[in-house]
Design an enzyme around this catalytic site. Structure first.
Site, PDB file in Angstrom:
ATOM      1  N   THR A 131       2.701  -1.204  21.022  1.00 51.92           N
ATOM      2  CA  THR A 131       3.927   0.052  21.228  1.00 51.92           C
ATOM      3  C   THR A 131       3.712   1.602  20.805  1.00 51.92           C
ATOM      4  OG1 THR A 131       5.225  -1.665  19.482  1.00 51.92           O
ATOM      5  CG2 THR A 131       6.085   0.963  18.976  1.00 51.92           C
ATOM      6  N   ASN A 139      -4.693   2.108  -1.508  1.00 47.58           N
ATOM      7  CA  ASN A 139      -5.526   0.809  -2.187  1.00 47.58           C
ATOM      8  C   ASN A 139      -5.909   0.513  -3.074  1.00 47.58           C
ATOM      9  OD1 ASN A 139      -7.972   1.718  -1.237  1.00 47.58           O
ATOM     10  ND2 ASN A 139      -9.131   0.233  -0.757  1.00 47.58           N
ATOM     11  N   ALA A 169       5.516   3.870  20.915  1.00 43.45           N
ATOM     12  CA  ALA A 169       5.811   5.758  19.684  1.00 43.45           C
ATOM     13  C   ALA A 169       5.285   5.642  18.044  1.00 43.45           C
ATOM     14  CB  ALA A 169       7.609   5.042  19.305  1.00 43.45           C
ATOM     15  N   ALA A 173      -3.190  -1.035   8.682  1.00 44.47           N
ATOM     16  CA  ALA A 173      -5.000  -1.839   8.805  1.00 44.47           C
ATOM     17  C   ALA A 173      -5.286  -0.413   9.011  1.00 44.47           C
ATOM     18  CB  ALA A 173      -5.279  -2.255   9.356  1.00 44.47           C
ATOM     19  N   LYS A 190       1.138  -1.307   0.017  1.00 46.47           N
ATOM     20  CA  LYS A 190       0.530  -0.206   0.114  1.00 46.47           C
ATOM     21  C   LYS A 190       0.952   1.291   0.149  1.00 46.47           C
ATOM     22  CE  LYS A 190      -4.011  -1.854   2.132  1.00 46.47           C
ATOM     23  NZ  LYS A 190      -5.447  -1.539   3.072  1.00 46.47           N
ATOM     24  N   ASP A 202     -10.552   2.561   2.021  1.00 48.43           N
ATOM     25  CA  ASP A 202     -10.135   1.417   3.292  1.00 48.43           C
ATOM     26  C   ASP A 202     -11.005   2.686   4.232  1.00 48.43           C
ATOM     27  OD1 ASP A 202      -9.230  -0.239   2.872  1.00 48.43           O
ATOM     28  OD2 ASP A 202      -7.435   0.142   2.896  1.00 48.43           O
ATOM     29  N   GLY A 208      -0.992  -0.062  12.672  1.00 48.06           N
ATOM     30  CA  GLY A 208      -0.290  -0.009  11.320  1.00 48.06           C
ATOM     31  C   GLY A 208      -1.176   0.612  10.564  1.00 48.06           C
TER      32      GLY A 208
END
Length: 276
Positions: free
Chosen positions: A162, A96, A164, A141, A75, A111, A139
Site C-alpha cells: 500500500t 516497546n 500510501a 514493526a 505500542k 526495537d 507497519g
C-alpha cells in the site's frame, strides 16, 4: 549462577500484548533474573482491549510494577499514555518499554537498537553510513527500524504493498527516508530488511552479490526468505538476534541494572526446538 528468589519484596516486570503466549521475552528475562540472583519475576500480560491495557498501566503507575515490554497492538497506546518519552520513542512514534518511577510512566523504544545490535553481531562487515537500505513493509514493526537505520546514516527506501502507508512513514520520519519503486528500489541496496509478517514477494537470487538480507520474524528463526537468501550466497541476519538485542536495554530499564553475561540464544533455540 546465583539462585533466584521470590519474596514479598520482589520486583515485577513483564511483557504485554495480544496475543502474548508466543512471546520469548519471559524465557530471556527470567533466565537473566536467575543468573543475576535477583528477587524479581517477569510475567506475561494479555489485556483484552485498550481499556484493560490502560488499567494495567495504572497498576504500574501505582507502583505495583517495575516496567513492561510492550508489543502489538499496544505500542502506540503505550506511547500516548506516557508522561515522558525518549528521543528514540518520539522518532518512531511508539514505545516497546514502559518504566514506572515515582508515579510517572516513562516510554522508550529499543526495537531499533535491537536491529542495529543484530546487524553488528551477524553482519559485522556492513557499514550503514551512506548505505542504501530497503525496508519491506511500513507497519509498526518497520517504523522503529527505519528510524534507527536512518539515524545510523543509511538512506532507507520503503517498499510496501500500500503506497500510501509507505508515503506516510516517509513523511513522518523525513530526512533520508523515501518511498521506493518496487521495480528499482533494490538497485544498489547494501541491506534488505523484511518487516512483514509473511514471506515477501522477492527472490533473493535477484539481489546483487554482497547484499545482506534480514528478516525481523523469528518463528521460525530460519525463515523461507532467509533460507532462499542463504541459498543465493547472501549473508543473513535473523529476527532472534534482534529480539535478544532489544532485550538487553529492556532488562536495564525494567530492573535497574545491566543484563548478566548470559547468552540466551542457545536457550531460545532449544525452546523453539530449532538447531543451534
Amino acid at each position: 549462577m546465583n539462585p533466584a528468589r521470590i519474596t514479598g519484596a520482589a520486583r515485577i516486570g513483564g511483557i504485554v500484548g495480544l496475543p502474548v503466549t508466543h512471546s520469548l521475552s519471559p524465557v530471556i528475562h527470567n533466565a537473566w533474573l536467575e543468573a543475576a540472583g535477583l528477587d524479581a519475576a517477569y510475567l506475561p500480560f494479555a489485556p483484552p482491549d485498550a481499556a484493560a491495557f490502560e488499567a494495567l498501566v495504572a497498576v504500574g503507575r501505582a507502583g505495583l510494577l517495575s516496567g513492561l515490554n510492550v508489543t502489538a497492538p499496544f505500542k502506540e497506546q503505550a506511547y500516548a499514555l506516557a508522561d515522558s518519552v525518549s528521543a528514540t520513542a518520539r522518532a518512531s512514534g511508539s514505545a516497546n518499554i514502559l518504566s514506572f518511577r515515582e508515579s510517572r510512566v516513562l516510554a522508550d523504544s529499543t526495537d531499533g537498537e535491537g536491529l542495529l545490535w543484530a546487524l553488528a553481531r551477524q553482519a559485522p562487515g556492513l557499514s550503514l553510513t551512506g548505505a542504501m537500505v530497503v525496508m519491506l513493509g511500513a507497519g509498526g514493526a518497520a517504523r522503529a527500524a527505519v528510524a534507527a537505520l536512518a539515524g545510523a546514516g543509511a538512506t532507507v527506501r520503503i517498499v510496501n504493498r500500500t503506497p500510501a502507508r509507505a508515503e506516510a512513514l516517509a513523511r513522518d520520519l523525513g530526512g533520508s527516508v523515501e518511498v521506493g519503486d518496487p521495480a528499482t528500489a533494490f538497485d544498489g541496496a547494501a541491506l534488505v530488511v523484511n518487516a512483514l509478517s509473511v514471506p515477501p514477494d522477492l527472490d533473493p537470487a535477484t539481489l546483487a552479490p554482497g547484499t545482506v538480507v534480514m528478516d525481523m520474524t523469528y518463528r521460525p528463526v530460519r525463515t523461507p526468505f532467509l533460507k532462499a537468501a542463504a541459498a543465493a550466497g547472501l549473508l543473513t541476519v535473523d529476527g532472534l538476534a534482534m529480539l535478544i538485542g532489544q532485550a538487553g536495554p529492556s532488562f536495564r530499564a525494567i530492573f535497574g541494572q545491566p543484563a548478566p553475561d548470559l547468552d540466551p540464544r542457545p536457550l531460545l533455540l532449544a525452546h523453539l526446538e530449532e538447531p543451534a
